[in-house]
Design an enzyme around this catalytic site. Structure first.
Site, mmCIF file in Angstrom:
data_model
loop_
_atom_site.group_PDB
_atom_site.id
_atom_site.type_symbol
_atom_site.label_atom_id
_atom_site.label_comp_id
_atom_site.label_asym_id
_atom_site.label_seq_id
_atom_site.Cartn_x
_atom_site.Cartn_y
_atom_site.Cartn_z
ATOM 1 N N ASP A 9 18.835 28.499 37.088
ATOM 2 C CA ASP A 9 18.164 29.393 38.038
ATOM 3 C C ASP A 9 16.765 29.682 37.497
ATOM 4 O O ASP A 9 16.602 29.887 36.294
ATOM 5 C CB ASP A 9 18.957 30.701 38.205
ATOM 6 C CG ASP A 9 18.572 31.442 39.471
ATOM 7 O OD1 ASP A 9 17.363 31.548 39.762
ATOM 8 O OD2 ASP A 9 19.478 31.923 40.177
ATOM 9 N N ASP A 330 56.863 -25.002 20.508
ATOM 10 C CA ASP A 330 55.566 -25.646 20.293
ATOM 11 C C ASP A 330 55.436 -26.802 21.274
ATOM 12 O O ASP A 330 56.243 -27.744 21.253
ATOM 13 C CB ASP A 330 55.464 -26.146 18.851
ATOM 14 C CG ASP A 330 54.037 -26.461 18.445
ATOM 15 O OD1 ASP A 330 53.318 -27.060 19.270
ATOM 16 O OD2 ASP A 330 53.634 -26.126 17.327
ATOM 17 N N ASN A 338 44.418 -31.626 25.693
ATOM 18 C CA ASN A 338 43.049 -31.094 25.666
ATOM 19 C C ASN A 338 42.008 -32.196 25.530
ATOM 20 O O ASN A 338 40.979 -32.198 26.218
ATOM 21 C CB ASN A 338 42.897 -30.106 24.510
ATOM 22 C CG ASN A 338 43.383 -28.704 24.873
ATOM 23 O OD1 ASN A 338 43.387 -28.324 26.034
ATOM 24 N ND2 ASN A 338 43.804 -27.955 23.877
ATOM 25 N N ASP A 347 44.579 -25.266 29.732
ATOM 26 C CA ASP A 347 44.892 -23.897 30.150
ATOM 27 C C ASP A 347 45.915 -23.884 31.279
ATOM 28 O O ASP A 347 46.823 -23.040 31.301
ATOM 29 C CB ASP A 347 43.619 -23.181 30.602
ATOM 30 C CG ASP A 347 42.677 -22.871 29.436
ATOM 31 O OD1 ASP A 347 43.109 -23.003 28.279
ATOM 32 O OD2 ASP A 347 41.511 -22.517 29.705
ATOM 33 N N GLU A 373 49.298 -23.307 21.223
ATOM 34 C CA GLU A 373 50.366 -23.728 22.129
ATOM 35 C C GLU A 373 51.741 -23.261 21.671
ATOM 36 O O GLU A 373 52.756 -23.742 22.152
ATOM 37 C CB GLU A 373 50.357 -25.259 22.262
ATOM 38 C CG GLU A 373 50.728 -26.018 20.998
ATOM 39 C CD GLU A 373 49.534 -26.293 20.101
ATOM 40 O OE1 GLU A 373 49.612 -27.270 19.337
ATOM 41 O OE2 GLU A 373 48.529 -25.559 20.169
#
Length: 458
Positions: A9, A330, A338, A347, A373
């Site tokens: 104020d 595994d 890959n 993936d 994996e």
């Protein structure tokens, strides 16, 4: 309940008066004489709630409030506009700027303290969520405060509890221009609908013919399934005592009749925006918790979760003399996948592999990605031979059908080698059991892959 209250104020006597009243109630008071100073104090995190005068030179209170509510770092701070203006248009302008309430001078002390305590309770919950949500940014989650501050508060899901059909119809018609509204006249059914429905706000008439509206507000705030709903009370002009009592028991806001349509819409929008702000923070916290224990590629639990949970499962198994088995899986020749197809295909294979493993396990089993994996499956209450059967079922499921790749336009064969072990009486920790399963999977790979090898008995 103590808190830091910022009084803004430009008139010193007004500041001193409010400071004296709030200090007498054991609040810590910070003061500012203009908007720029107030914004700086809030940016530094030095205020829990702002009592903001409207008529100030330079930047008026409406603009200060708008800036506070649109900045991600300050949008969570409750703002109460304090002014001599008493026209509905002024209240509407303040609420549209994002104010949480609008008090008219001369200020009623009971109303001021009730509103301040109500907003501080709300902020204490929001602050905890904010701190947890901010921590989620370190995990790579988008800044939750930016999205939360951008919320419009429109298209809310509202439940109106009013047993007078004409009043209910008029209120619902006003609200339905911006929100989805359902009406319930029976308090018992209303509580049930609020528990089961996907509502954001419940508007409660305090003048229900056959039920205490305040008790209904209290029940909504205390029940587990409804305590996160925003509660807006609708009372009569002479109902100040009951309204203040409602704020004390946890209601979020109120309106007194005759209800101005624009103010009704503005307060509903504010409550929807506030609730969604909190929901976004909760969602961010939940996401960060999931990221801390989940593998983002496969959706399985991660190594961190496995390490903590497996130890507890092992100790419980030993304490209760119950069987506990573990599988180490595994994927065979995964490096060739890959190298030959690329990491994107790798993936895809891992995600499909995780789905097939999950399909062969129970809800009580722990399935976690160990790394690369490798996947671990922990089987409580499962002896060695039963674990061998589970492992063989997984092996057959993986081998049985080629894995789809490239959006199912092609497929490649995949197999898995699995080692199996169970807890032995002489095992000191889960690491010994896991090591035996790991050695067994190496023997499976050395023996030609695509097979299950069980760790030899003690």
């Amino acid at each position: 309940m103590s808190a830091r209250i910022l009084v803004v104020d430009d008139i010193a006597t007004n500041v001193k008066l409010l400071e004296a009243k709030l200090s007498a109630e054991y609040f810590d008071v910070v003061t500012a004489t203009n908007g720029i100073e107030a914004l700086a104090i809030c940016e530094r995190g030095e205020a829990d709630i702002v009592l903001l005068d409207v008529m100030m030179p330079g930047m008026n209170g409406f603009e200060v409030c708008r800036r506070l509510k649109t900045a991600p770092s300050t949008a969570h701070i409750p703002v109460v506009m304090v002014t001599a203006l008493d026209q509905p248009s002024d209240r509407l302008k303040g609420l549209d700027a994002g104010a949480d309430d609008f008090l008219t001078k001369p200020i009623d002390d009971a109303a001021l303290f009730a509103r301040v305590r109500s907003l501080i309770r709300l902020k204490s919950v929001t602050d905890e969520l904010r701190q947890r949500a901010l921590a989620s940014r370190r995990l790579g989650i988008a800044d939750p405060l930016v999205a939360a501050a951008a919320e419009t508060g429109l298209n809310g899901r509202l439940l109106l509890i009013e047993d007078r059909p004409l009043i209910a119809q008029r209120l619902a018609q006003a609200l339905s221009s911006f929100h989805s509204v359902e009406v319930e006249g029976d308090a018992g059914k209303a509580l049930e609908r609020a528990s089961e429905g996907d509502f954001e706000i419940v508007l409660v008439s305090l003048d229900l013919a056959n039920y205490d509206g305040l008790r209904l507000c209290s029940q909504l705030r205390s029940l587990e399934r409804t305590r996160n709903l925003s509660v807006l009370m609708l009372g009569e002009a002479g109902d100040q005592g009951r309204v203040l009592r409602g704020l004390e028991i946890g209601a979020h806001d109120f309106l007194v009749r005759p209800i101005d349509r624009n103010e009704l819409l503005a307060r509903a929008r504010t409550l929807v925006r506030r609730k969604r702000f909190a929901e976004r923070l909760r969602d961010s916290v939940q996401s960060s918790m999931e990221m801390a224990v989940m593998d983002q590629l496969t959706g399985l639990h991660n190594r961190r979760y496995l390490d903590g949970r497996l130890s507890g499962m092992f100790d419980e198994s030993a304490l209760r003399a119950r069987a506990l088995s573990v599988l180490v899986l595994d994927v065979d020749h995964f490096k060739a996948v890959n190298d030959g197809w690329g990491h994107d295909v790798g993936d895809e294979v891992l995600r499909e592999f995780a789905d097939r493993v999950r399909a062969c396990t129970r809800g009580i089993d722990l399935v976690a990605r160990l790394g690369g994996e490798e996947v671990v499956v922990v089987l409580p209450d499962t002896p060695l031979e039963a674990a061998r059967a589970v492992a063989e079922r997984i092996r057959a499921r993986v081998e049985g059908e080629a894995f789809p790749i490239h959006a199912r336009t092609a497929a490649i064969p995949v197999t898995v080698s699995i080692g199996v072990a169970s807890r032995r009486a002489g095992d000191i920790s889960a690491a010994e059991m896991l090591k035996r399963a790991d050695e067994a999977v190496y023997r499976a790979k050395a023996g030609g892959r695509n097979r299950v090898i069980v760790s030899s008995a003690a």
